[in-house]
Design an enzyme around this catalytic site. Structure first.
Site, PDB file in Angstrom:
ATOM      1  CG  ASN A   9     -16.183 -56.968 -47.456  1.00 53.38           C
ATOM      2  OD1 ASN A   9     -15.063 -57.478 -47.403  1.00 53.38           O
ATOM      3  ND2 ASN A   9     -16.758 -56.490 -48.394  1.00 53.38           N
ATOM      4  CD1 TRP A  10     -12.439 -57.112 -41.576  1.00 58.03           C
ATOM      5  CD2 TRP A  10     -10.087 -58.024 -41.674  1.00 58.03           C
ATOM      6  NE1 TRP A  10     -12.081 -57.416 -40.317  1.00 58.03           N
ATOM      7  CE2 TRP A  10     -10.726 -57.986 -40.382  1.00 58.03           C
ATOM      8  CE3 TRP A  10      -8.964 -58.239 -41.882  1.00 58.03           C
ATOM      9  CZ2 TRP A  10     -10.040 -58.604 -39.297  1.00 58.03           C
ATOM     10  CZ3 TRP A  10      -8.179 -59.038 -40.635  1.00 58.03           C
ATOM     11  CH2 TRP A  10      -8.774 -59.127 -39.545  1.00 58.03           C
ATOM     12  CE  LYS A  11     -15.775 -53.067 -48.568  1.00 56.14           C
ATOM     13  NZ  LYS A  11     -16.454 -51.862 -49.307  1.00 56.14           N
ATOM     14  CG  HIS A  93     -18.733 -56.492 -52.370  1.00 52.87           C
ATOM     15  ND1 HIS A  93     -18.487 -55.318 -53.218  1.00 52.87           N
ATOM     16  CD2 HIS A  93     -19.040 -56.027 -51.161  1.00 52.87           C
ATOM     17  CE1 HIS A  93     -18.329 -54.333 -52.156  1.00 52.87           C
ATOM     18  NE2 HIS A  93     -18.679 -54.763 -50.791  1.00 52.87           N
ATOM     19  CD  GLU A  95     -15.839 -52.997 -52.909  1.00 51.50           C
ATOM     20  OE1 GLU A  95     -15.212 -53.730 -52.286  1.00 51.50           O
ATOM     21  OE2 GLU A  95     -16.299 -51.833 -52.373  1.00 51.50           O
ATOM     22  CD  GLU A 165     -22.429 -54.449 -49.178  1.00 48.54           C
ATOM     23  OE1 GLU A 165     -22.206 -54.200 -48.056  1.00 48.54           O
ATOM     24  OE2 GLU A 165     -21.893 -54.662 -50.070  1.00 48.54           O
ATOM     25  N   GLY A 171     -18.750 -47.082 -48.988  1.00 47.29           N
ATOM     26  CA  GLY A 171     -17.486 -46.544 -49.013  1.00 47.29           C
ATOM     27  C   GLY A 171     -17.423 -45.087 -49.361  1.00 47.29           C
ATOM     28  CB  SER A 209     -21.679 -45.220 -45.605  1.00 47.69           C
ATOM     29  OG  SER A 209     -20.879 -45.245 -46.751  1.00 47.69           O
ATOM     30  N   GLY A 230     -18.079 -52.485 -44.014  1.00 54.30           N
ATOM     31  CA  GLY A 230     -16.981 -52.220 -44.739  1.00 54.30           C
ATOM     32  C   GLY A 230     -15.914 -51.484 -43.722  1.00 54.30           C
ATOM     33  N   GLY A 231     -15.723 -50.445 -44.126  1.00 54.79           N
ATOM     34  CA  GLY A 231     -14.782 -49.766 -43.473  1.00 54.79           C
ATOM     35  C   GLY A 231     -14.670 -49.839 -41.698  1.00 54.79           C
TER      36      GLY A 231
END
Ligand code: 13P
Length: 257
Positions: A9-11, A93, A95, A165, A171, A209, A230-231
């Site tokens: 997930n590049w966000k 998600h 977010e 999640e 993150g 994470s 994610g990251g």
């Protein structure tokens, strides 16, 4: 046992040049015997579609409108994503739930829209730290899952990917522990077993994470079918190492309890 699934997930990250380098590196070295997808921002769907064509890496999006089409300025419909051969769409998600006010009911309708267009929703659920500390993990997950069941039939529930999640692990560099992850994934599996005939074949992912160093342990848990990353999905070597950990975990062939 089916292969694991790793979804990046590049966000809201990416730029034309950087995407080209990242996707080319992934295509060149993606391991086999693991399913891999990247969910890119909308403006890069065409670029990613081109770079991934002919590769085993599937394309996905990070959101979708609950409506098929119409006067919804700024929104993107599921059929549009299908036009770019998207296979997966992340819905719900945390977010989006927090920053955009998406309710459980909205998330369920978005999942229905994705299924209707022939793609696979990756439905995100998870508790906040305050909810965990108040002992509410099970009730929060049940509430988020029950909202799906009020819109989707059993066959549709069986076609989802569910991503657990925990909000506090996203993150933050602070992954949930293996024990916390298995506990939550087990709750999701139990919920599915009560409603869906193929519950053991539904993929349940962990996200929050995940790093190459922790992926092997997490993906080997009895109810873990892969990860939502994610990251670490923005760094080719790290993401590839996570995909390799998923492949190795599939081969260990754990039987669910
Ligand atoms: P991080 O891997 O950066 O914690 O993000 C997890 C996530 O939100 C994936 O959807």
């Amino acid at each position: 046992m089916s292969s694991k699934l790793v979804v990046g997930n590049w966000k809201m990250h990416g730029a034309a040049q950087a995407n080209q380098a990242l996707l080319s590196a992934l295509v060149a070295a993606v391991p086999d015997r693991v399913d891999v997808a990247v969910c890119v921002p909308y403006p890069y769907l065409a670029q990613a579609h081109g770079l991934l064509s002919g590769s085993p890496i599937a394309l996905g999006a990070q959101n979708v409108s609950e409506y098929a089409q119409g006067a919804y300025t700024g929104e993107v419909g599921a059929a549009m994503l299908r036009d770019f051969d998207c296979r997966y769409v992340i819905v719900g998600h945390s977010e989006r739930r927090t920053l955009c006010g998406e309710s459980d009911a909205t998330v369920a309708r978005k999942a229905a829209a994705v299924l209707h267009a022939g793609m696979v929703p990756v439905v995100c659920i998870g508790e906040t730290l305050a909810q965990r500390e108040a002992g509410q993990v099970e009730s929060v997950l049940n509430q988020q899952l029950d909202a799906l069941a009020s819109v989707l039939g059993a066959d549709q529930l069986g076609a989802l990917v569910v991503a657990y999640e925990p909000v506090w692990a996203i993150g933050t560099g602070r992954s949930a522990t293996a024990r916390q992850v298995q506990e939550a994934l087990g709750l999701v599996r139990g919920w599915l077993r009560e409603r869906v005939r193929n519950a053991d074949a539904v993929r349940i992912l962990y996200g929050g994470s995940v790093k190459a160093a922790t992926a092997g342990e997490l993906f080997s848990l009895p109810d873990a079918d892969g990860g939502l990353i994610g990251g670490a999905s923005l760094v080719a070597a790290e993401f590839l190492a996570i995909c390799e950990a998923a492949r190795d975990a599939s081969q260990s062939g754990l039987i669910r309890e």
